[in-house]
Scaffold this motif. Structure first.
Motif, PDB file in Angstrom:
ATOM      1  N   ARG A  62      74.566 -22.006  21.993  1.00 20.37           N
ATOM      2  CA  ARG A  62      73.577 -21.411  22.906  1.00 20.37           C
ATOM      3  C   ARG A  62      73.362 -22.303  24.125  1.00 20.37           C
ATOM      4  O   ARG A  62      73.304 -21.818  25.254  1.00 20.37           O
ATOM      5  CB  ARG A  62      72.251 -21.204  22.176  1.00 20.37           C
ATOM      6  N   LEU A  63      73.258 -23.600  23.887  1.00 18.80           N
ATOM      7  CA  LEU A  63      73.047 -24.533  24.994  1.00 18.80           C
ATOM      8  C   LEU A  63      74.267 -24.607  25.905  1.00 18.80           C
ATOM      9  O   LEU A  63      74.136 -24.636  27.133  1.00 18.80           O
ATOM     10  CB  LEU A  63      72.707 -25.915  24.451  1.00 18.80           C
ATOM     11  N   ALA A  64      75.456 -24.625  25.329  1.00 17.39           N
ATOM     12  CA  ALA A  64      76.678 -24.691  26.142  1.00 17.39           C
ATOM     13  C   ALA A  64      76.801 -23.451  27.018  1.00 17.39           C
ATOM     14  O   ALA A  64      77.154 -23.543  28.200  1.00 17.39           O
ATOM     15  CB  ALA A  64      77.897 -24.833  25.240  1.00 17.39           C
ATOM     16  N   TYR A  73      80.084 -27.263  34.388  1.00 14.14           N
ATOM     17  CA  TYR A  73      81.390 -26.971  33.802  1.00 14.14           C
ATOM     18  C   TYR A  73      82.098 -28.203  33.236  1.00 14.14           C
ATOM     19  O   TYR A  73      83.099 -28.066  32.552  1.00 14.14           O
ATOM     20  CB  TYR A  73      82.305 -26.319  34.843  1.00 14.14           C
ATOM     21  N   LEU A  74      81.599 -29.383  33.526  1.00 14.75           N
ATOM     22  CA  LEU A  74      82.241 -30.612  33.069  1.00 14.75           C
ATOM     23  C   LEU A  74      81.321 -31.352  32.100  1.00 14.75           C
ATOM     24  O   LEU A  74      80.120 -31.462  32.337  1.00 14.75           O
ATOM     25  CB  LEU A  74      82.554 -31.526  34.255  1.00 14.75           C
ATOM     26  N   PRO A  75      81.895 -31.896  31.011  1.00 17.47           N
ATOM     27  CA  PRO A  75      81.065 -32.619  30.049  1.00 17.47           C
ATOM     28  C   PRO A  75      80.340 -33.816  30.678  1.00 17.47           C
ATOM     29  O   PRO A  75      79.234 -34.154  30.261  1.00 17.47           O
ATOM     30  CB  PRO A  75      82.065 -33.095  28.991  1.00 17.47           C
ATOM     31  N   GLU A  76      80.957 -34.436  31.690  1.00 16.61           N
ATOM     32  CA  GLU A  76      80.326 -35.594  32.341  1.00 16.61           C
ATOM     33  C   GLU A  76      79.026 -35.202  33.042  1.00 16.61           C
ATOM     34  O   GLU A  76      78.135 -36.029  33.232  1.00 16.61           O
ATOM     35  CB  GLU A  76      81.260 -36.229  33.371  1.00 16.61           C
ATOM     36  N   LYS A  77      78.940 -33.959  33.487  1.00 12.75           N
ATOM     37  CA  LYS A  77      77.742 -33.484  34.194  1.00 12.75           C
ATOM     38  C   LYS A  77      76.634 -33.061  33.241  1.00 12.75           C
ATOM     39  O   LYS A  77      75.516 -32.815  33.658  1.00 12.75           O
ATOM     40  CB  LYS A  77      78.093 -32.287  35.096  1.00 12.75           C
ATOM     41  N   ALA A  78      76.950 -32.961  31.934  1.00 10.45           N
ATOM     42  CA  ALA A  78      75.964 -32.526  30.938  1.00 10.45           C
ATOM     43  C   ALA A  78      75.350 -33.744  30.258  1.00 10.45           C
ATOM     44  O   ALA A  78      75.739 -34.126  29.156  1.00 10.45           O
ATOM     45  CB  ALA A  78      76.627 -31.606  29.923  1.00 10.45           C
ATOM     46  N   ARG A  89      64.136 -24.712  29.005  1.00 12.28           N
ATOM     47  CA  ARG A  89      64.195 -23.521  29.868  1.00 12.28           C
ATOM     48  C   ARG A  89      64.527 -22.260  29.083  1.00 12.28           C
ATOM     49  O   ARG A  89      63.973 -21.200  29.343  1.00 12.28           O
ATOM     50  CB  ARG A  89      65.245 -23.740  30.963  1.00 12.28           C
ATOM     51  N   ILE A  90      65.414 -22.359  28.084  1.00 15.04           N
ATOM     52  CA  ILE A  90      65.780 -21.160  27.329  1.00 15.04           C
ATOM     53  C   ILE A  90      64.933 -20.978  26.073  1.00 15.04           C
ATOM     54  O   ILE A  90      65.100 -20.001  25.347  1.00 15.04           O
ATOM     55  CB  ILE A  90      67.283 -21.129  26.976  1.00 15.04           C
ATOM     56  N   VAL A 103      77.413 -30.266  22.218  1.00 11.90           N
ATOM     57  CA  VAL A 103      77.389 -29.422  23.430  1.00 11.90           C
ATOM     58  C   VAL A 103      78.448 -29.893  24.401  1.00 11.90           C
ATOM     59  O   VAL A 103      79.226 -29.088  24.944  1.00 11.90           O
ATOM     60  CB  VAL A 103      75.990 -29.438  24.085  1.00 11.90           C
ATOM     61  N   ARG A 104      78.530 -31.190  24.633  1.00  9.16           N
ATOM     62  CA  ARG A 104      79.541 -31.725  25.550  1.00  9.16           C
ATOM     63  C   ARG A 104      80.949 -31.446  25.049  1.00  9.16           C
ATOM     64  O   ARG A 104      81.857 -31.148  25.827  1.00  9.16           O
ATOM     65  CB  ARG A 104      79.321 -33.216  25.773  1.00  9.16           C
TER      66      ARG A 104
END
Length: 108
Positions: A62-64, A73-78, A89-90, A103-104
């Motif tokens: 769900r988080l992904a 879109y990149l794991p480094e940004k998550a 938020r969700i 998730v990453r």
């Protein structure tokens, strides 16, 4: 639309028949809501760790999906912070460090 000419042997007449099938579209009619998915109960008799891991994977999915929808879109940004703010938020509980790692993995 393609039209095929078929000749019958008995009468020797040519008959025009439509060879094209109607096209099905995946678009839904306006105002129609999709039916909710029916959840099957989880199998009984598994170890507690199996259920914990199963629920962790569902939460991570769900988080992904929410992160991908928001443009991550990149794991480094998550980062953990971004994943946890997305959870708020969700409307799901704060994920653990392990769930953030899953998730990453799913994003990558």
């Amino acid at each position: 639309m393609a039209v095929a000419t078929i000749t019958t042997k008995s009468a020797g007449k040519s008959v025009s028949k439509s060879a094209a099938k109607p096209v099905r579209t995946s678009a839904r009619k306006p105002g129609r809501t999709p039916s909710p998915l029916k959840r099957a109960p989880l199998p009984a008799g598994r170890p507690r760790e199996w259920y914990e891991e199963h629920n962790r994977r569902l939460k991570a999915m769900r988080l992904a999906i929410a992160l991908l929808d928001s443009g991550v879109y990149l794991p480094e940004k998550a980062s953990n912070r971004r994943i946890r703010s997305t959870a708020v938020r969700i409307g799901i509980h704060r994920p653990s460090n392990t769930t953030c790692r899953v998730v990453r993995t799913l994003i990558g």
